[in-house]
Scaffold this active site. Structure first.
Site, PDB file in Angstrom:
ATOM      1  N   GLY A   1       0.820  -1.208   0.000  1.00  0.00           N
ATOM      2  CA  GLY A   1       0.000   0.000   0.000  1.00  0.00           C
ATOM      3  C   GLY A   1       0.854   1.259   0.000  1.00  0.00           C
ATOM      4  O   GLY A   1       2.034   1.229   0.336  1.00  0.00           O
TER       5      GLY A   1
ATOM      6  N   ARG B   1       3.741 -16.924  -5.819  1.00  0.00           N
ATOM      7  CA  ARG B   1       2.327 -17.327  -5.924  1.00  0.00           C
ATOM      8  C   ARG B   1       1.662 -16.551  -7.060  1.00  0.00           C
ATOM      9  O   ARG B   1       0.883 -15.634  -6.840  1.00  0.00           O
ATOM     10  CB  ARG B   1       1.633 -17.053  -4.579  1.00  0.00           C
TER      11      ARG B   1
ATOM     12  N   ASP C   1       4.741  -5.778   5.778  1.00  0.00           N
ATOM     13  CA  ASP C   1       4.763  -7.171   6.145  1.00  0.00           C
ATOM     14  C   ASP C   1       4.860  -8.086   4.922  1.00  0.00           C
ATOM     15  O   ASP C   1       5.822  -8.838   4.767  1.00  0.00           O
ATOM     16  CB  ASP C   1       3.456  -7.462   6.894  1.00  0.00           C
TER      17      ASP C   1
ATOM     18  N   THR D   1       5.055   0.809   6.812  1.00  0.00           N
ATOM     19  CA  THR D   1       3.690   0.483   7.201  1.00  0.00           C
ATOM     20  C   THR D   1       3.046   1.700   7.835  1.00  0.00           C
ATOM     21  O   THR D   1       3.542   2.228   8.831  1.00  0.00           O
ATOM     22  CB  THR D   1       3.621  -0.700   8.192  1.00  0.00           C
TER      23      THR D   1
ATOM     24  N   ASP E   1       0.465   1.792   9.393  1.00  0.00           N
ATOM     25  CA  ASP E   1      -0.152   1.423  10.675  1.00  0.00           C
ATOM     26  C   ASP E   1       0.861   1.346  11.814  1.00  0.00           C
ATOM     27  O   ASP E   1       0.479   1.158  12.966  1.00  0.00           O
ATOM     28  CB  ASP E   1      -0.865   0.076  10.540  1.00  0.00           C
TER      29      ASP E   1
ATOM     30  N   ASP F   1       2.880  -0.961  12.662  1.00  0.00           N
ATOM     31  CA  ASP F   1       2.671  -2.213  13.403  1.00  0.00           C
ATOM     32  C   ASP F   1       3.833  -3.187  13.253  1.00  0.00           C
ATOM     33  O   ASP F   1       3.640  -4.393  13.115  1.00  0.00           O
ATOM     34  CB  ASP F   1       1.375  -2.883  12.939  1.00  0.00           C
TER      35      ASP F   1
ATOM     36  N   ARG G   1      -6.657  -1.994  10.660  1.00  0.00           N
ATOM     37  CA  ARG G   1      -7.494  -3.192  10.699  1.00  0.00           C
ATOM     38  C   ARG G   1      -7.126  -4.103  11.847  1.00  0.00           C
ATOM     39  O   ARG G   1      -7.967  -4.710  12.480  1.00  0.00           O
ATOM     40  CB  ARG G   1      -7.373  -3.956   9.383  1.00  0.00           C
TER      41      ARG G   1
END
Lengths: 365, 365, 365, 365
Positions: free
Chosen positions: B16, B84, B120, B142, B144, B146, B188
């Site tokens: 983000g 992936r 993350d 980040t 946030d 976190d 979140r």
């Protein structure tokens, strides 16, 4: 008989203005009232109000809605010092030690302790009052961030934001013309605001007291930029920056001296000299007290709040003679006496200065 | 024969958006170019560009004038993961490991290392790539805040400033009417933005994921304020806040779920429920991506710059597999693998939460 | 005998909050006190305070330091209407005309006139009170700028600034990802905020009540941008915007209706629908009352001040039944009765809408 | 044969920097390209680029993302005047009329017309070029808002906002100490910025070129405030303000003159003199080019956009020799020749000055 009365502490803010002071006041009052049942007396105009017993009880209502406001609802005083009160004796001016009066006032008011929110000067007075038997708790306040016993002080983040915004604005207009833009920021002895606002704003040249500058080298750096197609340069100058040899050391006390009027400040001098040398137009901005005003940043409000809550706790638990401090992400406290002893100036060989150099900043050395 | 060629590193921004990304990019490029003579290849759109060999040489000119800009000049990608990759085999969707391709691209480009600026997710991919023999250096990002292995990450200060400004604005208008003002902010899983913007703005109620709330207690707190003559209350809600029992846990993934449309988010839900219970008018503000946008604060620009310079140094000195980090006032680094393992959430028993409670904040618990 | 008493006027602020109200209050009080020797009584909470005789004398000191503050120090009331007061008679709810009481209060207080600062609703009540023999002077206040008898109203510039800042922030973050950013702004019946914030922020799509939109056309416009390499689009939606046919006309009263909770507002709906159609990620921001809060812009403070001074003059010279107004650069006044009759909505064929189209804005029509 | 080629106009920005210039450029290019199929050639550095044929085609992409940015992407030039080009003939400096060359360049480039965005100086040159047979369309640009043929010019709102923000900040810090805060703003011949920023910020004293001031009266006003318990006063000074008798008229050209260095500007002088007279501390802020920098306000972006669209229309419809203008809420146009003739200064007897006096402002007269 103490028990009969609610416990009480005094609270004063001393020295220059600093965004975040009201956050501290609010936190001390709310935490003491809600959490410890301790009354807080707000002392007006720093030590002046303590000497003249000018104080009132502060309730939670009194401090509601002040968190985001600049200034201090208690007022302040730059000069007042109970250990050095100017008096006139037979027409001549002397200085008297009236600290005993301060202690008397505190006793009469049944103040268990005085929480002193202040800078170097006020905290030193606080430390002296302890020796007079008056319990003091310190909360550091310096917009220049020049105190070694805490990672950072509230007010600095707000001042840096104002200075950075100024550099940003000059950037956007400088690009349209061939020009040297000089902005003079606060910092007589420590260059933190100039250094960090310069880094944050992408200033091309940063001049600070800790790194005496050579105008020749500054001119060369700007010329180089010009040759590489950059038509403008932005110079961030701390008010206390001095050229090698310090010919105009006078600027250090720009505001007290008649010279100041003659010279108009280091920023104006630098702009003038560079214009002479390079034949580029130069423009000057002097931020002055803009850096002390306005709503504090979130950071300063939170730090002020945390400092205030910790000061209230120290008072409640009678941990006197200490100063609150931030270490990493934790609020802690240190002995007040030690705290005031250690100033914190920019170390020219520090990692942050190297980082500034690494992205191309010129310090004129 | 290496010597014949200039040294090279790749640089990508993943995940983000976050104010300060351009400061990192600028610093990596300037420090590598000026200071170490290392070329920096800017990889477009995160790992997507690494898989598809979409990258260009970044010069000092390319990164000039971006320091104050939000976003990232390299672009980003939320989904791309070389381990992936969605592919269709005989009409059905599968996931393939294409990490070997990434390694091949890096080799072909002669990239000594990849500097991954990400959160993350991106850093975990970075850590996995190391095991595939691709040297990676991490820069934490980040909004946030976190991440446990650094005191703070850039972007958070800017997001908190936007959220605090919102609380300030609601304050000034709330006072004119009897009202509940709800503002929904990001977070979140970690409530840092809500907690600190709530503290900085003087929010009356703060609801975060780490402290499940009881709406009854929130209503009571607001009612009490009303009785004491305060006609308004401001509620700061993290998007991931959940009531006890978590009936509407769905909000946690508000944007992916059809439920989201039905419900309109936790903020709207809280406002609605409080209006029902208290018969006060309520109003809702949902900040959304405002918190990721705009010019970074001085703090974030400086931290981004320092992180970028340190990442460039780690690359130059071949200190791979590490992530830059802030501890106190110093920039340092930690092993990347450990770093991503430890999230950092609000500890309900921490000093900062206690400080918020001490000044009267209600957490609904 | 009038002469024995100082002259007096009442002052009230009605309806929704609006930046600049305090500038008007300050100017009315200072101009009346200093300039005309007329006392100003500040009426609390709009017409509510007038009905219940809840008012106090306002001195110059009372209004010092409020110029830059949002909200209104007098408080307001959205509902109170002396011509339609809800009462309970034998258990059932009725509405009573209590205007005579208002007139009585004004007489008892010896108020020569009432200065009503308000929007459509409050000014209409003001006009009715004139017919009851109570002299009224109007000051227009509408954040939506939807009044035809003045070029502009204070508050609008501040609201537009908040909305523009939001669009700017979304721009800086949108550029990093492929995304649709939707921001919902105020404007239930008039789309001025959406139109002008959209123009000022360079929004790609602007949806307003005056131009019913076709979602298909919006989707096409965004797709076209995507094909031309622009990976993001910013959609500015007025809360009252409606799709052709108006299936969800309910949104017009988003806050009163249970539907609102279900639907989460037009902004969320538009984002959801576009995401479905285009398979692009979308994000939503709902500004809500942020647009009414915060410090007024310079423009709104000056206009509020000029309106206040003019209202004081009209009161002093007994020019009752008029409303102050701005025409070009001059403050003038118009008959209050006419003023409230004419709403001002965006004319789809006006020059400003054409200007927006000329720079490429899509209105979805 | 014209038809074979797309139609073309030239566009240049002249004179000092002004927020909103990029909005004009963007609008001219987008409207001309999308709407009229006319190519726009961007001329670099004002008339300098026109003389030296330094110009490029501007596409819609070139002007995307510039709306919110300060400065001008075309660059500008303060001095260049094709009618007065400095040349050296046998070692001595002379001035030459090279306007024929300008006309030649325009012909060679097949420019139908030149859109000149500029102030007094540039527009006068534009008017002269018309007489040389070169079609010109004018867009007024003056940060000082001193042009009579338009209600307002873009840039002024942004400059006023910066100055108002400064006054706000000084307010919040002034309250904590007994002090005189002086802020020097732009305005050498017209005092609009000082007048309106002073009104918007609640400055106590406003000094402008149009109202010569008497320092004695200023001192008295400040003293009166002190006696009534207001411990601070804020003085807003236009750089061109002059004391009665104008002893220091030199300040008018503060930047060109060696005197400037000696004196340090009118702001510093006023602060010094007041400090002497009143024995109050004083502090000085000199905003300088901050007022020209930063992101334009919404108002300036919209006005710039509307001006640009109108200029494109005038060019498309061959309505040459006109200047765009705002009257009330409508954009219109006036003959360029007349426009430049009429300066717009503050009329000391105007309603807005009276409004400022009515709320207690001292003008020192």
């Amino acid at each position: 008989m103490m028990g009969a009365h609610p416990r009480r502490v005094g609270l004063l803010t001393g020295g220059g203005d600093c965004p975040g002071l009201n956050a501290v006041i609010r936190a001390v009052v709310k935490a003491s009232t809600y959490h410890y049942g301790i009354e807080v007396y707000g002392i007006r105009d720093g030590f002046d109000g303590l000497m003249n017993d000018n104080m009132d009880l502060l309730t939670a209502d009194d401090v509601s809605g002040i968190l985001h406001r600049g200034g201090t609802i208690l007022g302040s005083s730059n000069r007042a010092n109970p250990f050095r009160v100017p008096v006139e004796v037979d027409g001549e001016k002397r200085y008297e030690d009236q600290s005993d009066q301060v202690v008397a006032v505190a006793r009469a008011r049944r103040l268990e302790a005085i929480i002193v929110v202040g800078g170097d000067g006020s905290l030193t007075i606080g430390a002296q009052l302890i020796e007079c038997g008056l319990p003091v708790i310190g909360v550091p306040k310096t917009i220049d961030n020049d105190l070694d016993s805490t990672d950072v002080t509230f007010g600095f983040d707000s001042a840096r934001a104002v200075a950075t915004d100024a550099v940003d604005r000059l950037h956007s207009t400088a690009e349209s013309h061939q020009r040297i833009m000089v902005v003079e920021v606060m910092g007589r002895y420590a260059g933190w605001i100039a250094l960090e606002a310069g880094m944050a704003g992408g200033g091309d040249v940063i001049l600070i007291p800790e790194i005496p500058f050579d105008l020749e080298k500054v001119a060369t750096a700007i010329e180089k930029r010009g040759q590489s197609g950059r038509r403008f340069s932005i110079v961030v100058v701390a008010e206390g920056a001095t050229p090698r040899g310090g010919q105009i050391f006078v600027d250090r006390r720009i505001e007290d001296s008649p010279e100041a009027i003659r010279l108009g400040g280091i920023g104006r001098w630098v702009a003038h000299e560079l214009e002479e040398r390079l034949q580029w137009e130069s423009r000057v901005t002097v931020l002055g007290h803009l850096q002390r005003g306005g709503s504090p940043t979130s950071f300063d409000r939170i730090l002020g709040t945390r400092f205030g809550v910790e000061a209230a706790r120290l008072a409640a638990e009678k941990l006197h003679g200490r100063m609150v401090s931030l270490r990493g992400t934790e609020v802690t406290s240190v002995p007040l006496a030690d705290a005031v002893a250690k100033p914190r100036r920019v170390d020219p060989s520090s990692a942050i200065v190297s980082a500034a150099r690494a992205v191309g900043t010129c310090f004129g050395d």
